[in-house]
Design a protein around this motif. Structure first.
Motif, PDB file in Angstrom:
ATOM      1  N   GLU A   1       0.819  -1.201   0.000  1.00 20.88           N
ATOM      2  CA  GLU A   1       0.000   0.000   0.000  1.00 20.88           C
ATOM      3  C   GLU A   1       0.859   1.259   0.000  1.00 20.88           C
ATOM      4  OE1 GLU A   1      -2.345  -0.034   3.589  1.00 20.88           O
ATOM      5  OE2 GLU A   1      -0.619   0.365   4.870  1.00 20.88           O
ATOM      6  N   LEU A   2       0.264   2.314  -0.533  1.00 24.81           N
ATOM      7  CA  LEU A   2       0.940   3.606  -0.571  1.00 24.81           C
ATOM      8  C   LEU A   2       1.101   4.172   0.837  1.00 24.81           C
ATOM      9  CD1 LEU A   2       1.749   6.317  -2.120  1.00 24.81           C
ATOM     10  CD2 LEU A   2      -0.650   6.939  -1.829  1.00 24.81           C
ATOM     11  N   VAL A   3       2.260   4.757   1.095  1.00 19.38           N
ATOM     12  CA  VAL A   3       2.455   5.509   2.323  1.00 19.38           C
ATOM     13  C   VAL A   3       2.498   7.003   1.995  1.00 19.38           C
ATOM     14  CG1 VAL A   3       3.963   5.959   4.286  1.00 19.38           C
ATOM     15  CG2 VAL A   3       3.717   3.623   3.406  1.00 19.38           C
ATOM     16  N   ALA A   4       3.407   7.388   1.091  1.00 24.11           N
ATOM     17  CA  ALA A   4       3.535   8.797   0.721  1.00 24.11           C
ATOM     18  C   ALA A   4       4.325   8.908  -0.571  1.00 24.11           C
ATOM     19  CB  ALA A   4       4.223   9.600   1.812  1.00 24.11           C
ATOM     20  N   THR A   5       4.034   9.945  -1.345  1.00 19.95           N
ATOM     21  CA  THR A   5       4.801  10.235  -2.551  1.00 19.95           C
ATOM     22  C   THR A   5       5.125  11.717  -2.615  1.00 19.95           C
ATOM     23  OG1 THR A   5       2.817  10.606  -3.884  1.00 19.95           O
ATOM     24  CG2 THR A   5       3.725   8.361  -3.880  1.00 19.95           C
ATOM     25  N   ILE A   6       6.156  12.028  -3.413  1.00 21.03           N
ATOM     26  CA  ILE A   6       6.538  13.415  -3.619  1.00 21.03           C
ATOM     27  C   ILE A   6       6.981  13.561  -5.062  1.00 21.03           C
ATOM     28  CG2 ILE A   6       8.908  13.007  -2.772  1.00 21.03           C
ATOM     29  CD1 ILE A   6       8.799  15.897  -1.626  1.00 21.03           C
ATOM     30  N   THR A   7       6.514  14.620  -5.718  1.00 20.46           N
ATOM     31  CA  THR A   7       6.890  14.842  -7.102  1.00 20.46           C
ATOM     32  C   THR A   7       8.192  15.640  -7.165  1.00 20.46           C
ATOM     33  OG1 THR A   7       5.759  16.966  -7.337  1.00 20.46           O
ATOM     34  CG2 THR A   7       4.430  14.957  -7.666  1.00 20.46           C
ATOM     35  N   SER A   8       8.729  15.730  -8.360  1.00 22.81           N
ATOM     36  CA  SER A   8       9.955  16.510  -8.540  1.00 22.81           C
ATOM     37  C   SER A   8       9.721  17.987  -8.243  1.00 22.81           C
ATOM     38  CB  SER A   8      10.473  16.342  -9.971  1.00 22.81           C
ATOM     39  OG  SER A   8       9.474  16.705 -10.908  1.00 22.81           O
ATOM     40  N   GLY A   9       8.463  18.405  -8.312  1.00 19.57           N
ATOM     41  CA  GLY A   9       8.127  19.787  -7.995  1.00 19.57           C
ATOM     42  C   GLY A   9       7.840  20.023  -6.527  1.00 19.57           C
ATOM     43  N   GLY A  10       7.833  18.936  -5.747  1.00 26.49           N
ATOM     44  CA  GLY A  10       7.646  19.082  -4.311  1.00 26.49           C
ATOM     45  C   GLY A  10       6.231  18.817  -3.811  1.00 26.49           C
ATOM     46  N   SER A  11       5.323  18.450  -4.695  1.00 29.91           N
ATOM     47  CA  SER A  11       3.964  18.135  -4.249  1.00 29.91           C
ATOM     48  C   SER A  11       3.955  16.785  -3.552  1.00 29.91           C
ATOM     49  CB  SER A  11       3.015  18.109  -5.444  1.00 29.91           C
ATOM     50  OG  SER A  11       2.936  19.385  -6.038  1.00 29.91           O
ATOM     51  N   THR A  12       3.247  16.727  -2.441  1.00 26.50           N
ATOM     52  CA  THR A  12       3.224  15.501  -1.646  1.00 26.50           C
ATOM     53  C   THR A  12       1.824  14.911  -1.570  1.00 26.50           C
ATOM     54  OG1 THR A  12       2.912  16.767   0.387  1.00 26.50           O
ATOM     55  CG2 THR A  12       5.175  16.215  -0.236  1.00 26.50           C
ATOM     56  N   ASN A  13       1.789  13.612  -1.320  1.00 29.43           N
ATOM     57  CA  ASN A  13       0.536  12.896  -1.153  1.00 29.43           C
ATOM     58  C   ASN A  13       0.761  11.849  -0.065  1.00 29.43           C
ATOM     59  OD1 ASN A  13      -2.155  11.984  -1.828  1.00 29.43           O
ATOM     60  ND2 ASN A  13      -1.181  10.198  -2.759  1.00 29.43           N
ATOM     61  N   TYR A  14      -0.184  11.769   0.868  1.00 33.33           N
ATOM     62  CA  TYR A  14      -0.055  10.842   1.988  1.00 33.33           C
ATOM     63  C   TYR A  14      -1.275   9.942   2.090  1.00 33.33           C
ATOM     64  CZ  TYR A  14       3.698  13.853   3.797  1.00 33.33           C
ATOM     65  OH  TYR A  14       4.854  14.566   3.952  1.00 33.33           O
ATOM     66  N   ALA A  15      -1.031   8.714   2.520  1.00 31.74           N
ATOM     67  CA  ALA A  15      -2.135   7.856   2.923  1.00 31.74           C
ATOM     68  C   ALA A  15      -2.728   8.433   4.203  1.00 31.74           C
ATOM     69  CB  ALA A  15      -1.625   6.444   3.176  1.00 31.74           C
ATOM     70  N   ASP A  16      -4.010   8.174   4.408  1.00 35.06           N
ATOM     71  CA  ASP A  16      -4.666   8.701   5.613  1.00 35.06           C
ATOM     72  C   ASP A  16      -3.943   8.245   6.877  1.00 35.06           C
ATOM     73  OD1 ASP A  16      -8.087   8.481   4.334  1.00 35.06           O
ATOM     74  OD2 ASP A  16      -6.551  10.026   4.134  1.00 35.06           O
ATOM     75  N   SER A  17      -3.430   7.022   6.859  1.00 39.17           N
ATOM     76  CA  SER A  17      -2.755   6.470   8.032  1.00 39.17           C
ATOM     77  C   SER A  17      -1.443   7.190   8.349  1.00 39.17           C
ATOM     78  CB  SER A  17      -2.486   4.983   7.826  1.00 39.17           C
ATOM     79  OG  SER A  17      -1.683   4.787   6.681  1.00 39.17           O
ATOM     80  N   ALA A  18      -0.892   7.893   7.359  1.00 37.82           N
ATOM     81  CA  ALA A  18       0.395   8.564   7.526  1.00 37.82           C
ATOM     82  C   ALA A  18       0.259  10.059   7.829  1.00 37.82           C
ATOM     83  CB  ALA A  18       1.228   8.389   6.262  1.00 37.82           C
ATOM     84  N   LYS A  19      -0.877  10.605   7.520  1.00 39.47           N
ATOM     85  CA  LYS A  19      -1.070  12.052   7.689  1.00 39.47           C
ATOM     86  C   LYS A  19      -0.902  12.461   9.151  1.00 39.47           C
ATOM     87  CE  LYS A  19      -4.171  12.653   3.745  1.00 39.47           C
ATOM     88  NZ  LYS A  19      -5.563  12.925   3.297  1.00 39.47           N
ATOM     89  N   GLY A  20      -0.124  13.518   9.343  1.00 42.08           N
ATOM     90  CA  GLY A  20       0.092  14.043  10.686  1.00 42.08           C
ATOM     91  C   GLY A  20       1.194  13.357  11.460  1.00 42.08           C
ATOM     92  N   ARG A  21       1.677  12.205  10.975  1.00 37.34           N
ATOM     93  CA  ARG A  21       2.733  11.474  11.676  1.00 37.34           C
ATOM     94  C   ARG A  21       3.989  11.317  10.834  1.00 37.34           C
ATOM     95  NH1 ARG A  21       1.971   6.220  13.099  1.00 37.34           N
ATOM     96  NH2 ARG A  21       0.651   5.807  11.282  1.00 37.34           N
ATOM     97  N   PHE A  22       3.814  11.153   9.533  1.00 32.02           N
ATOM     98  CA  PHE A  22       4.938  10.917   8.633  1.00 32.02           C
ATOM     99  C   PHE A  22       5.165  12.147   7.752  1.00 32.02           C
ATOM    100  CE2 PHE A  22       4.161   6.018   8.313  1.00 32.02           C
ATOM    101  CZ  PHE A  22       4.277   5.916   9.688  1.00 32.02           C
ATOM    102  N   THR A  23       6.431  12.385   7.412  1.00 30.18           N
ATOM    103  CA  THR A  23       6.773  13.475   6.509  1.00 30.18           C
ATOM    104  C   THR A  23       7.725  12.962   5.438  1.00 30.18           C
ATOM    105  OG1 THR A  23       6.556  15.103   8.292  1.00 30.18           O
ATOM    106  CG2 THR A  23       7.733  15.789   6.307  1.00 30.18           C
ATOM    107  N   ILE A  24       7.336  13.161   4.191  1.00 29.34           N
ATOM    108  CA  ILE A  24       8.199  12.766   3.082  1.00 29.34           C
ATOM    109  C   ILE A  24       8.933  13.995   2.572  1.00 29.34           C
ATOM    110  CG2 ILE A  24       6.410  13.070   1.299  1.00 29.34           C
ATOM    111  CD1 ILE A  24       7.622  10.556  -0.093  1.00 29.34           C
ATOM    112  N   SER A  25      10.192  13.797   2.195  1.00 29.27           N
ATOM    113  CA  SER A  25      10.982  14.879   1.624  1.00 29.27           C
ATOM    114  C   SER A  25      11.944  14.282   0.608  1.00 29.27           C
ATOM    115  CB  SER A  25      11.759  15.631   2.710  1.00 29.27           C
ATOM    116  OG  SER A  25      12.626  14.759   3.389  1.00 29.27           O
TER     117      SER A  25
END
Length: 115
Positions: free
Chosen positions: A46-70
């Motif tokens: 399952e997806l946890v989080a993604t980030i585009t080359s432009g810096g846009s991020t997307n998080y699974a609901d389970s990761a929001k508020g706890r995980f940070t992708i960079s």
């Protein structure tokens, strides 16, 4: 051929933190999207989080508020800071990178959260 090398997994108590790192073997080959997925025993990946080359991020609901992708596009690297870990976060975490229509996967790193 691009290889993704992950590091940073391990065993942590509930409430603790871990930081996962992933770097592509070819720095000069820019990726459109990089991200993290996970697979727990007996479950689908399952997806946890993604980030585009432009810096846009997307998080699974389970990761929001706890995980940070960079990411560091100069290094073709992506990171996942995981805080407030829960036992249900236990899984093998896989790094993913997409360039055009081609996707690449890392070998996975185990994250185990004890209660």
């Amino acid at each position: 051929q691009v290889q993704l090398v992950e590091s940073g997994g391990g065993l942590v108590q509930a409430g603790g933190s871990l930081r996962l790192s992933c770097a592509a073997s070819r720095r000069g080959l820019s990726m459109n999207v990089m991200g993290w997925y996970r697979q727990a025993p007996g479950k689908q990946r399952e997806l946890v989080a993604t980030i585009t080359s432009g810096g846009s991020t997307n998080y699974a609901d389970s990761a929001k508020g706890r995980f940070t992708i960079s990411s560091d596009t100069t290094k073709n690297a992506v990171y996942l800071q995981m805080n407030s870990l829960k036992p249900e976060d236990t899984a093998v975490y896989y790094c993913n990178a997409v360039r055009g229509l081609t996707g690449f996967w890392g070998q996975g790193t185990q994250v185990t959260v004890s209660s």
